[in-house]
Design an enzyme around this catalytic site. Structure first.
Site, mmCIF file in Angstrom:
data_model
loop_
_atom_site.group_PDB
_atom_site.id
_atom_site.type_symbol
_atom_site.label_atom_id
_atom_site.label_comp_id
_atom_site.label_asym_id
_atom_site.label_seq_id
_atom_site.Cartn_x
_atom_site.Cartn_y
_atom_site.Cartn_z
ATOM 1 N N ARG A 64 0.830 -1.209 0.000
ATOM 2 C CA ARG A 64 0.000 0.000 0.000
ATOM 3 C C ARG A 64 0.874 1.274 0.000
ATOM 4 O O ARG A 64 0.626 2.191 -0.781
ATOM 5 C CB ARG A 64 -0.947 -0.066 1.203
ATOM 6 C CG ARG A 64 -1.694 1.213 1.529
ATOM 7 C CD ARG A 64 -2.842 1.461 0.555
ATOM 8 N NE ARG A 64 -3.117 2.892 0.500
ATOM 9 C CZ ARG A 64 -4.324 3.438 0.467
ATOM 10 N NH1 ARG A 64 -5.390 2.680 0.466
ATOM 11 N NH2 ARG A 64 -4.479 4.734 0.406
ATOM 12 N N HIS A 108 -19.127 13.391 -3.254
ATOM 13 C CA HIS A 108 -19.656 12.217 -2.540
ATOM 14 C C HIS A 108 -21.181 12.198 -2.650
ATOM 15 O O HIS A 108 -21.826 13.246 -2.480
ATOM 16 C CB HIS A 108 -19.227 12.291 -1.057
ATOM 17 C CG HIS A 108 -19.758 11.140 -0.261
ATOM 18 N ND1 HIS A 108 -19.181 9.886 -0.316
ATOM 19 C CD2 HIS A 108 -20.819 11.042 0.582
ATOM 20 C CE1 HIS A 108 -19.871 9.071 0.463
ATOM 21 N NE2 HIS A 108 -20.867 9.739 1.020
ATOM 22 N N GLY A 142 -9.318 11.772 6.710
ATOM 23 C CA GLY A 142 -10.448 10.928 7.095
ATOM 24 C C GLY A 142 -11.246 10.453 5.883
ATOM 25 O O GLY A 142 -10.884 10.684 4.738
HETATM 26 C C1 GRF Z 1 -20.261 9.552 -7.935
HETATM 27 O O1 GRF Z 1 -21.595 9.338 -7.559
HETATM 28 C C2 GRF Z 1 -19.472 10.159 -6.805
HETATM 29 O O2 GRF Z 1 -20.252 10.888 -5.911
HETATM 30 C C3 GRF Z 1 -18.904 8.966 -6.112
HETATM 31 O O3 GRF Z 1 -18.630 8.049 -7.134
HETATM 32 C C4 GRF Z 1 -19.531 8.253 -8.208
HETATM 33 C C5 GRF Z 1 -18.730 8.313 -9.486
HETATM 34 O O4 GRF Z 1 -19.534 8.302 -10.618
HETATM 35 N N1 GRF Z 1 -17.751 9.340 -5.317
HETATM 36 P P1 GRF Z 1 -18.931 8.528 -12.058
HETATM 37 O O5 GRF Z 1 -17.838 7.502 -12.281
HETATM 38 O O6 GRF Z 1 -18.423 9.926 -12.160
HETATM 39 O O7 GRF Z 1 -20.097 8.283 -12.970
#
Ligand code: GRF
Length: 216
Positions: A64, A108, A142
């Site tokens: 990692r 997110h 985090g």
């Molecule tokens: C999105 O919904 C984002 O919020 C999450 O992963 C997803 C990625 O979607 N972190 P994409 O690959 O951009 O379609």
């Protein structure tokens, strides 16, 4: 603003960013894609656009820490002013934070601080909330815990499952993420010293949503 995107998945947020740049709605330069997955759909999009792309797969690294260092080197070679995690499914480690900390943002699919980590939409369905959405935030050490920059809300409809809710959330992500990148590129949102707006974008006031709709 030299912007490097990290993505593991199909790349719809990368596409939304690219389309916003093309349309003059986002004053960033997309200078490269870095992915941890050789099969990521985002790679095809980068190729389509002639965008430099690098694959830094954990499978090609003995540990990692070795992968963490290779990721930071791969991103560093693209010389970013901003790093955007758009569906990057791994926690970035200390080499990334040491070099680019304070200028890495993530999108997110939940209204943080609710439902961090995996499957934000599934967590929202399981909990029975009536409103969910997406959050663009600064990345710290985090899990989805950094300073919140912007949020957009959507209703959770009675027949939703995680997939249908996620699809609705993504329609907001695709508008909000390019907008936040534009605010940063134009100095309206300053990330240094904890993130502050130099003036509050009108769009902030448009993301409020109440469901079911109020009748009076
Ligand atoms: C999105 O919904 C984002 O919020 C999450 O992963 C997803 C990625 O979607 N972190 P994409 O690959 O951009 O379609």
């Amino acid at each position: 603003m030299r912007t490097v995107v990290l993505a593991s998945g199909r790349g719809s947020n990368l596409r939304a960013l690219a389309e916003a740049v093309d349309a003059g709605r986002c004053a960033a330069r997309l200078v490269g894609l870095v992915t941890d997955r050789p099969g990521a759909g985002a790679l095809a999009l980068a190729e389509e656009r002639g965008m430099p792309a690098r694959i830094v797969s954990p499978k090609d690294h003995a540990s990692r820490p070795a992968w963490d260092a290779a990721l930071a080197d791969g991103v560093g070679e693209l010389d970013p002013e901003l790093v955007v995690l758009a569906g990057f499914m791994r926690i970035v480690g200390s080499p990334m934070l040491g070099r680019f900390g304070g200028r890495i943002i993530n999108v997110h699919p939940s209204l943080l601080p609710a439902f961090p980590g995996k499957d934000g939409p599934g967590q929202a369905i399981a909990t029975g909330v009536r409103i969910s959405g997406c959050t663009v935030h600064l990345v710290d050490e985090g899990v989805d815990s950094g300073t919140i920059l912007a949020q957009g809300a959507v209703p959770v409809l009675p027949d939703d499952d995680a997939g249908s809710l996620h699809a609705r959330i993504q329609t907001v992500e695709h508008r909000l993420l390019p907008e936040v990148v534009h605010w940063i590129a134009t100095g309206r949102l300053v990330l240094a010293d904890g993130a502050r707006f130099t003036d509050v974008p009108a769009a902030h006031h448009l993301s409020a949503l109440v469901y079911p709709p109020l009748t009076h």
